[in-house]
Design a protein around this motif. Sequence first.
Motif, PDB file in Angstrom:
ATOM      1  N   SER A 230     -38.872  77.821 -55.310  1.00  0.00           N
ATOM      2  CA  SER A 230     -38.281  76.892 -56.264  1.00  0.00           C
ATOM      3  C   SER A 230     -36.958  77.472 -56.745  1.00  0.00           C
ATOM      4  CB  SER A 230     -39.226  76.673 -57.454  1.00  0.00           C
ATOM      5  OG  SER A 230     -38.589  75.930 -58.462  1.00  0.00           O
ATOM      6  N   GLU A 231     -35.899  76.675 -56.669  1.00  0.00           N
ATOM      7  CA  GLU A 231     -34.556  77.171 -56.963  1.00  0.00           C
ATOM      8  C   GLU A 231     -34.362  77.601 -58.405  1.00  0.00           C
ATOM      9  OE1 GLU A 231     -30.233  75.181 -57.526  1.00  0.00           O
ATOM     10  OE2 GLU A 231     -31.200  74.733 -55.615  1.00  0.00           O
ATOM     11  N   ASN A 232     -34.896  76.852 -59.347  1.00  0.00           N
ATOM     12  CA  ASN A 232     -34.609  77.098 -60.760  1.00  0.00           C
ATOM     13  C   ASN A 232     -35.105  78.452 -61.237  1.00  0.00           C
ATOM     14  OD1 ASN A 232     -35.966  76.879 -63.704  1.00  0.00           O
ATOM     15  ND2 ASN A 232     -34.009  75.786 -63.690  1.00  0.00           N
ATOM     16  N   GLU A 233     -36.375  78.765 -60.970  1.00  0.00           N
ATOM     17  CA  GLU A 233     -36.971  79.987 -61.503  1.00  0.00           C
ATOM     18  C   GLU A 233     -37.352  80.998 -60.428  1.00  0.00           C
ATOM     19  OE1 GLU A 233     -40.420  77.630 -60.202  1.00  0.00           O
ATOM     20  OE2 GLU A 233     -38.424  77.228 -60.981  1.00  0.00           O
TER      21      GLU A 233
ATOM     22  N   PRO B 162     -26.814  73.704 -60.426  1.00  0.00           N
ATOM     23  CA  PRO B 162     -28.117  74.352 -60.281  1.00  0.00           C
ATOM     24  C   PRO B 162     -29.252  73.435 -60.721  1.00  0.00           C
ATOM     25  CG  PRO B 162     -26.954  75.212 -62.191  1.00  0.00           C
ATOM     26  CD  PRO B 162     -25.977  74.347 -61.453  1.00  0.00           C
ATOM     27  N   ALA B 163     -30.455  73.710 -60.206  1.00  0.00           N
ATOM     28  CA  ALA B 163     -31.625  72.925 -60.581  1.00  0.00           C
ATOM     29  C   ALA B 163     -31.873  73.073 -62.080  1.00  0.00           C
ATOM     30  CB  ALA B 163     -32.841  73.391 -59.794  1.00  0.00           C
ATOM     31  N   PRO B 164     -32.062  71.971 -62.810  1.00  0.00           N
ATOM     32  CA  PRO B 164     -32.158  72.036 -64.275  1.00  0.00           C
ATOM     33  C   PRO B 164     -33.504  72.484 -64.824  1.00  0.00           C
ATOM     34  CG  PRO B 164     -32.303  69.764 -63.538  1.00  0.00           C
ATOM     35  CD  PRO B 164     -32.014  70.583 -62.320  1.00  0.00           C
ATOM     36  N   HIS B 165     -34.557  72.442 -64.022  1.00  0.00           N
ATOM     37  CA  HIS B 165     -35.872  72.834 -64.533  1.00  0.00           C
ATOM     38  C   HIS B 165     -36.739  73.327 -63.384  1.00  0.00           C
ATOM     39  CE1 HIS B 165     -37.730  69.212 -62.831  1.00  0.00           C
ATOM     40  NE2 HIS B 165     -36.722  68.520 -63.325  1.00  0.00           N
TER      41      HIS B 165
ATOM     42  N   HIS C  79     -37.581  71.522 -59.767  1.00  0.00           N
ATOM     43  CA  HIS C  79     -36.654  70.412 -59.505  1.00  0.00           C
ATOM     44  C   HIS C  79     -36.228  70.372 -58.044  1.00  0.00           C
ATOM     45  CE1 HIS C  79     -32.644  68.531 -59.201  1.00  0.00           C
ATOM     46  NE2 HIS C  79     -33.063  67.730 -60.188  1.00  0.00           N
TER      47      HIS C  79
END
Length: 279
Positions: free
Chosen positions: A48-51, A17-20, A23
Amino acid sequence: KAGHFNNKNMTQSTTPPAPHPGHTMCFDISKLRVQSINGYTHEIRVVSENEGFFAVLPAKSASCKDLFEAMHDYIATTYNAQSHRVEYAHADAEGVLKSMQANFGSIGITLTLSPPGQHAQRVERYTQTLHQRSRSTLDALGYVLPPQFLLYLHIAVAAAMNLTPNAVSAPHTPYEKLYRRRKVFHKKCPFLPFGTVCMVGMGDAKRARMAKALQYPVQDVPKSEVGVCMGESSVFPATYLFYVESTRSIVPRRVISVLHPNTIPFTWKAKPSMTGVLQ
């Protein structure tokens, strides 16, 4: 990288998964049926993947230059300004996007492309929610919103989606994860719905021009005018954008008063509202 979204119809991603925040971003381009009031012809939906932060961006055309400028400006003002580095972007393998790989590479972002059918699944959940909430917003209005304002409806709905926790942002909202703080709302009208008809402040320069045209003293020219709320401003915090008929443009304005919900702005067409009837 962008394939980490959970979807029962999708193949499970094997990438971490995206770390931040920011990303890995996934975006889709859609042509507007009618050119928007400020001359935009396309909208770009970005996730955005992360959030799970979701945004709708306006674009002047489908040219490589206009699309990249819209994306670059969004990345710089939204993610880079918060010290988040965007490393990967993902989109459909459309002709114009293939030519954008070098543009994204020039700012340190790897753009990957996939067949339209595969990519559509990744943003389907957000797009469905966008249209569901847009329909609800339109139904609550007592008038028919002209189609050239639908882009701004989508922008406002997307912004509101970021104020509710989702599967990847919980227990925080996407906005809180991106900006590391709670959102600051308008003090007088903290949750002004899209399409609300208001009396809004008129600038001194505009009052002076009106006074000159009417041959009135400036003191006798009204200090406010009718405006239709087009959502919050992304430039001026806790400020709303309004469409004002006198300039035929969407501009930030100060709220003087909120008019009756049944007010029909300008010469727009009235319509029955099921939401209004139930209320």
